[in-house]
Design a protein around this motif. Sequence first.
Motif, PDB file in Angstrom:
ATOM      1  N   GLY A  24       0.912  -1.030   0.066  1.00  0.00           N
ATOM      2  CA  GLY A  24       0.061  -0.061   0.142  1.00  0.00           C
ATOM      3  C   GLY A  24       0.813   1.395  -0.039  1.00  0.00           C
ATOM      4  O   GLY A  24       0.682   2.273  -0.600  1.00  0.00           O
ATOM      5  N   GLY A  25       1.926   1.222   0.756  1.00  0.00           N
ATOM      6  CA  GLY A  25       2.721   2.540   0.725  1.00  0.00           C
ATOM      7  C   GLY A  25       3.431   2.713  -0.612  1.00  0.00           C
ATOM      8  O   GLY A  25       3.460   3.879  -0.790  1.00  0.00           O
ATOM      9  N   LEU A  26       4.180   1.958  -1.383  1.00  0.00           N
ATOM     10  CA  LEU A  26       4.601   1.907  -2.695  1.00  0.00           C
ATOM     11  C   LEU A  26       3.317   2.511  -3.691  1.00  0.00           C
ATOM     12  O   LEU A  26       3.660   3.367  -4.279  1.00  0.00           O
ATOM     13  CB  LEU A  26       5.075   0.531  -3.086  1.00  0.00           C
ATOM     14  N   GLY A  27       2.326   1.811  -3.554  1.00  0.00           N
ATOM     15  CA  GLY A  27       1.272   2.562  -4.377  1.00  0.00           C
ATOM     16  C   GLY A  27       0.909   3.812  -4.065  1.00  0.00           C
ATOM     17  O   GLY A  27       0.413   4.559  -5.041  1.00  0.00           O
ATOM     18  N   ASP A  28       0.800   4.174  -3.010  1.00  0.00           N
ATOM     19  CA  ASP A  28       0.538   5.618  -2.380  1.00  0.00           C
ATOM     20  C   ASP A  28       1.733   6.534  -3.066  1.00  0.00           C
ATOM     21  O   ASP A  28       1.186   7.664  -3.636  1.00  0.00           O
ATOM     22  CB  ASP A  28       0.523   5.769  -1.128  1.00  0.00           C
ATOM     23  N   ARG A  29       2.672   6.352  -3.225  1.00  0.00           N
ATOM     24  CA  ARG A  29       4.077   7.090  -3.604  1.00  0.00           C
ATOM     25  C   ARG A  29       3.713   7.302  -5.091  1.00  0.00           C
ATOM     26  O   ARG A  29       3.844   8.356  -5.815  1.00  0.00           O
ATOM     27  CB  ARG A  29       5.296   6.478  -3.614  1.00  0.00           C
ATOM     28  N   ARG A  30       3.320   6.067  -5.774  1.00  0.00           N
ATOM     29  CA  ARG A  30       3.195   6.037  -7.240  1.00  0.00           C
ATOM     30  C   ARG A  30       2.097   6.840  -7.684  1.00  0.00           C
ATOM     31  O   ARG A  30       2.067   7.428  -8.714  1.00  0.00           O
ATOM     32  CB  ARG A  30       3.047   4.642  -7.745  1.00  0.00           C
ATOM     33  N   GLN A  31       0.759   6.730  -6.762  1.00  0.00           N
ATOM     34  CA  GLN A  31      -0.316   7.641  -7.082  1.00  0.00           C
ATOM     35  C   GLN A  31       0.020   9.080  -6.860  1.00  0.00           C
ATOM     36  O   GLN A  31      -0.710   9.903  -7.890  1.00  0.00           O
ATOM     37  CB  GLN A  31      -1.517   7.267  -6.046  1.00  0.00           C
ATOM     38  N   ARG A  32       0.667   9.482  -5.820  1.00  0.00           N
ATOM     39  CA  ARG A  32       1.039  10.952  -5.819  1.00  0.00           C
ATOM     40  C   ARG A  32       1.836  11.303  -6.740  1.00  0.00           C
ATOM     41  O   ARG A  32       1.758  12.571  -7.148  1.00  0.00           O
ATOM     42  CB  ARG A  32       1.707  11.060  -4.396  1.00  0.00           C
ATOM     43  N   ALA A  33       2.583  10.694  -7.460  1.00  0.00           N
ATOM     44  CA  ALA A  33       3.727  10.827  -8.450  1.00  0.00           C
ATOM     45  C   ALA A  33       2.868  11.230  -9.758  1.00  0.00           C
ATOM     46  O   ALA A  33       3.568  11.712 -10.599  1.00  0.00           O
ATOM     47  CB  ALA A  33       4.682   9.991  -8.527  1.00  0.00           C
ATOM     48  N   ARG A  34       1.737  10.618  -9.882  1.00  0.00           N
ATOM     49  CA  ARG A  34       1.182  10.798 -11.156  1.00  0.00           C
ATOM     50  C   ARG A  34       1.038  11.913 -11.770  1.00  0.00           C
ATOM     51  O   ARG A  34       0.921  12.511 -12.890  1.00  0.00           O
ATOM     52  CB  ARG A  34      -0.204  10.049 -11.247  1.00  0.00           C
ATOM     53  N   ALA A  35       0.243  12.850 -10.618  1.00  0.00           N
ATOM     54  CA  ALA A  35       0.209  14.266 -11.020  1.00  0.00           C
ATOM     55  C   ALA A  35       1.348  15.321 -11.652  1.00  0.00           C
ATOM     56  O   ALA A  35       1.328  15.811 -12.628  1.00  0.00           O
ATOM     57  CB  ALA A  35      -0.509  15.076  -9.923  1.00  0.00           C
ATOM     58  N   PRO A  36       2.273  15.461 -10.884  1.00  0.00           N
ATOM     59  CA  PRO A  36       3.581  15.795 -11.401  1.00  0.00           C
ATOM     60  C   PRO A  36       4.164  15.199 -12.667  1.00  0.00           C
ATOM     61  O   PRO A  36       4.584  15.860 -13.528  1.00  0.00           O
ATOM     62  CB  PRO A  36       4.552  15.924 -10.186  1.00  0.00           C
ATOM     63  N   LEU A  37       4.025  13.959 -12.777  1.00  0.00           N
ATOM     64  CA  LEU A  37       4.543  13.355 -14.007  1.00  0.00           C
ATOM     65  C   LEU A  37       3.830  13.704 -15.271  1.00  0.00           C
ATOM     66  O   LEU A  37       4.161  14.380 -16.285  1.00  0.00           O
ATOM     67  CB  LEU A  37       4.375  11.921 -13.695  1.00  0.00           C
ATOM     68  N   LEU A  38       2.284  13.851 -15.001  1.00  0.00           N
ATOM     69  CA  LEU A  38       1.560  14.414 -16.075  1.00  0.00           C
ATOM     70  C   LEU A  38       1.927  15.808 -16.436  1.00  0.00           C
ATOM     71  O   LEU A  38       1.683  16.312 -17.563  1.00  0.00           O
ATOM     72  CB  LEU A  38      -0.012  14.319 -15.778  1.00  0.00           C
ATOM     73  N   PHE A  39       2.010  16.771 -15.427  1.00  0.00           N
ATOM     74  CA  PHE A  39       2.125  18.206 -15.590  1.00  0.00           C
ATOM     75  C   PHE A  39       3.574  18.328 -16.314  1.00  0.00           C
ATOM     76  O   PHE A  39       3.493  19.157 -17.215  1.00  0.00           O
ATOM     77  CB  PHE A  39       2.325  19.000 -14.190  1.00  0.00           C
ATOM     78  N   LEU A  40       4.584  17.683 -15.851  1.00  0.00           N
ATOM     79  CA  LEU A  40       5.819  17.609 -16.769  1.00  0.00           C
ATOM     80  C   LEU A  40       5.667  17.322 -18.196  1.00  0.00           C
ATOM     81  O   LEU A  40       6.290  17.983 -19.051  1.00  0.00           O
ATOM     82  CB  LEU A  40       6.993  16.975 -15.898  1.00  0.00           C
ATOM     83  N   CYS A  41       4.925  16.205 -18.305  1.00  0.00           N
ATOM     84  CA  CYS A  41       4.653  15.679 -19.895  1.00  0.00           C
ATOM     85  C   CYS A  41       4.042  16.945 -20.526  1.00  0.00           C
ATOM     86  O   CYS A  41       4.489  17.118 -21.775  1.00  0.00           O
ATOM     87  CB  CYS A  41       3.838  14.595 -20.018  1.00  0.00           C
TER      88      CYS A  41
END
Length: 265
Positions: A24-41
């Motif tokens: 669950g902790g790894l999944g949370d970090r990946r979930q939180r990283a989606r927004a900045p990754l999308l913004f950078l793209c």
Amino acid sequence: MSKPPAGAPKIRPGKAVPPRRSAGGLGDRRQRARAPLLFLCVAFAVLFSGLGVWQVERLFWKLDLIARVDARIHAEPIPAPGPQSFTAPPTGESEYRRVELDGQFLNDRETLVQAVTEQGGGFWVVTPFITNRGFVVLVNRGFVPPERRAPDSRADGQIEGPTRLIGLMRLTEPGGGFLRENDPAADRWYSRDVAAITEARGLDKLVAVAPYFVDADAAPMAGGFPVGGLTVVGFSNNHLIYALTWFALAALCIGGFVVVWRRRV
């Protein structure tokens, strides 16, 4: 040292075992990283294609424009366009075209337009020129300083009779100058507004008037005034600098993407 009580479990010395990462902790970090990754793209796409590539296209367009204008300025003069072309306003493709006119000046209907030139502040002398072909063209004869604004102060330069002149075709400048509007009623002019000057001087009641004006060349003038040939032909061309700036920012987006991607795992 006291001994542990009988029956207590023995504790063997050794290295502490770090707690295992929960799924669950790894999944949370990946979930939180989606927004900045999308913004950078999205930022990369906008900076690279939307701005950087666009500035490169503008750069080549500007270089082509400069080359075409330079060719017009140095070409052999052609007869100024006549009434058959007055129904459609001239376009940028006509500006700075070298033209020739035969006729005579209407010196009693000249207009002084405020100007700032390499020779300082003063006025453009804009004089109607009635051609042998039966139409009028406003001619910017050149620059005069304030002390030469009165026609009798430059009487030697008031050309009379049949005249042939060569100059650059220019587009009208409607409205006025920066933060200053033309005031025909007070005879204050800040731009070479062909339609407004034509109406103020009653030229439209004579014959057809060209919707453009002509900047006279630097032919020597008796008495030294007006000073012709002061047309400034310059184009701002900072597109390469802008393109490199946008591409550099796009590269920073790539670097940011890599950093965020590594921290998500």
